[in-house]
Design a protein around this motif. Structure first.
Motif, mmCIF file in Angstrom:
data_model
loop_
_atom_site.group_PDB
_atom_site.id
_atom_site.type_symbol
_atom_site.label_atom_id
_atom_site.label_comp_id
_atom_site.label_asym_id
_atom_site.label_seq_id
_atom_site.Cartn_x
_atom_site.Cartn_y
_atom_site.Cartn_z
ATOM 1 N N ARG A 124 2.509 3.436 -22.593
ATOM 2 C CA ARG A 124 3.748 3.692 -21.853
ATOM 3 C C ARG A 124 4.982 3.282 -22.645
ATOM 4 O O ARG A 124 6.069 3.831 -22.447
ATOM 5 C CB ARG A 124 3.705 2.945 -20.511
ATOM 6 N N GLY A 153 -0.345 -0.091 -19.716
ATOM 7 C CA GLY A 153 -0.481 1.236 -19.152
ATOM 8 C C GLY A 153 -0.432 2.303 -20.231
ATOM 9 O O GLY A 153 0.364 2.220 -21.171
ATOM 10 N N ARG A 155 -1.008 6.805 -20.979
ATOM 11 C CA ARG A 155 -1.058 8.147 -20.416
ATOM 12 C C ARG A 155 -2.010 8.973 -21.259
ATOM 13 O O ARG A 155 -1.946 8.960 -22.494
ATOM 14 C CB ARG A 155 0.334 8.790 -20.423
ATOM 15 N N ASP A 175 -3.098 8.745 -15.696
ATOM 16 C CA ASP A 175 -2.865 7.369 -16.119
ATOM 17 C C ASP A 175 -4.161 6.668 -16.492
ATOM 18 O O ASP A 175 -5.203 6.865 -15.862
ATOM 19 C CB ASP A 175 -2.171 6.578 -15.007
#
Length: 327
Positions: A124, A153, A155, A175
């Motif tokens: 992220r 996090g 993607r 995610d």
């Protein structure tokens, strides 16, 4: 490419699940280890470099090609990520399925840039980047080993074209969480030069919001132009652009291809891209030389002047895979 973020409620939710804190990074820097239905044209056909003043209006305006990767489902297809969480610094098999409107696993794909499907994983904060080519089983399940260096996090982007009449290229996103001790990082400042494995890559051009523009990247080593780049994914380079903040995936077209009689094998690699909005973006260039794929990363701001060719940006935390397995 981009600006810095703070820990959110989403990060706190991940912390409760995995015993860690996560953050979402926005900043401005280079590539390394580092909404409404969006549709893409086929990547197969190279686009000519745009003329000055060309292009379309910005996203939310009048018809710019929408950014992809913001949706998990589009045009009747859904990215079913079977491995939504991994542990940082541990090798894990990432598995997923592309499902059609009836929930069936898709098992037939068009080849785009030499592959049936391209898998991109980006943190992220856009510091870590992976470009992988997973293996598809007969039942439609895709898998590839991943080893992410940092908690936080991420993607996951699946870039593909179903082998169905009239089907268009799609980029679906989901995610992914990596558990562990998390420290948010700011991206490097925008610069026109990046270094990776002793290579210097210089960016000429910048993104323009709502208008196509040429991005030319020149590769050199030890101060000498590299003129014998090797084909990679049907071109002398592959470029991925992600928008800081929401990680919108931009559609970037290579200008020319190996063997077309007009495209040189370096040192310049040309692309055409359109930014859907003003903002910070991260560019990740994969190029192949001496049998190895490397990634150079840049941060640019759409709507701003081109960055200065000052001190080179640091190498990205990146990974590639030409055989179907991650690095």
């Amino acid at each position: 490419m981009h600006a810095g973020l703070k820990i959110t409620a989403f990060a706190a939710g991940l912390a409760a699940t995995f015993g860690t804190a996560y953050g979402v990074g926005q900043s401005v820097g280079s590539v390394t280890d580092d909404p409404a239905p969006a549709r893409h044209e086929s990547h197969a056909e190279p686009s000519p470099a745009p003329e000055e003043g060309g292009g379309h209006a910005a996203e939310g305006g009048h018809g710019t090609e929408p950014a992809g990767g913001l949706q998990i489902s589009e045009a009747g297809y859904t990215l079913d990520l079977r491995t939504p969480a991994v542990t940082a610094r541990e090798r894990t098999d990432l598995r997923f399925v592309i499902r059609d409107a009836r929930g069936r696993a898709v098992t037939a794909y068009e080849r785009e840039h030499d592959k049936e499907l391209h898998l991109i994983i980006a943190s992220r904060d856009l510091v870590t980047y992976r470009h992988l080519h997973p293996t598809r089983a007969a039942d439609g399940t895709w898998s590839t080993p991943v080893d992410l260096p940092r908690a936080g996090g991420y993607r996951v982007f699946a870039d593909f074209t179903p082998a169905k009449k009239g089907a268009e290229n799609l980029t679906l996103g989901a995610d992914l969480a990596a558990s562990g001790s998390y420290e948010p990082q700011r991206l490097p400042a925008a610069r026109a030069t990046a270094e990776v494995d002793g290579y210097q890559v210089t960016l000429d051009g910048t993104l323009r919001p709502g208008a196509g523009s040429e991005l030319k990247l020149n590769v050199s080593r030890d101060g000498k132009p590299v003129t014998d780049l090797q084909p990679y994914l049907g071109a002398y380079g592959h470029l991925v652009a992600l928008r800081s903040g929401d990680l919108a995936y931009l559609h970037v077209h290579p200008n020319g291809e190996p063997g077309d009689g007009r495209t040189a094998s370096g040192p310049g690699i040309s692309f055409t891209a359109t930014a859907p909005s003003v903002g910070d973006y991260r560019l990740f260039l994969d190029f192949k030389h001496d049998g190895k794929v490397r990634t150079a990363a840049f941060t640019v701001r759409a709507g701003a002047a081109a960055p200065q060719a000052s001190a080179p940006a640091g190498e990205p935390e990146s990974g590639h895979d030409e055989s179907g397995h991650g690095h």
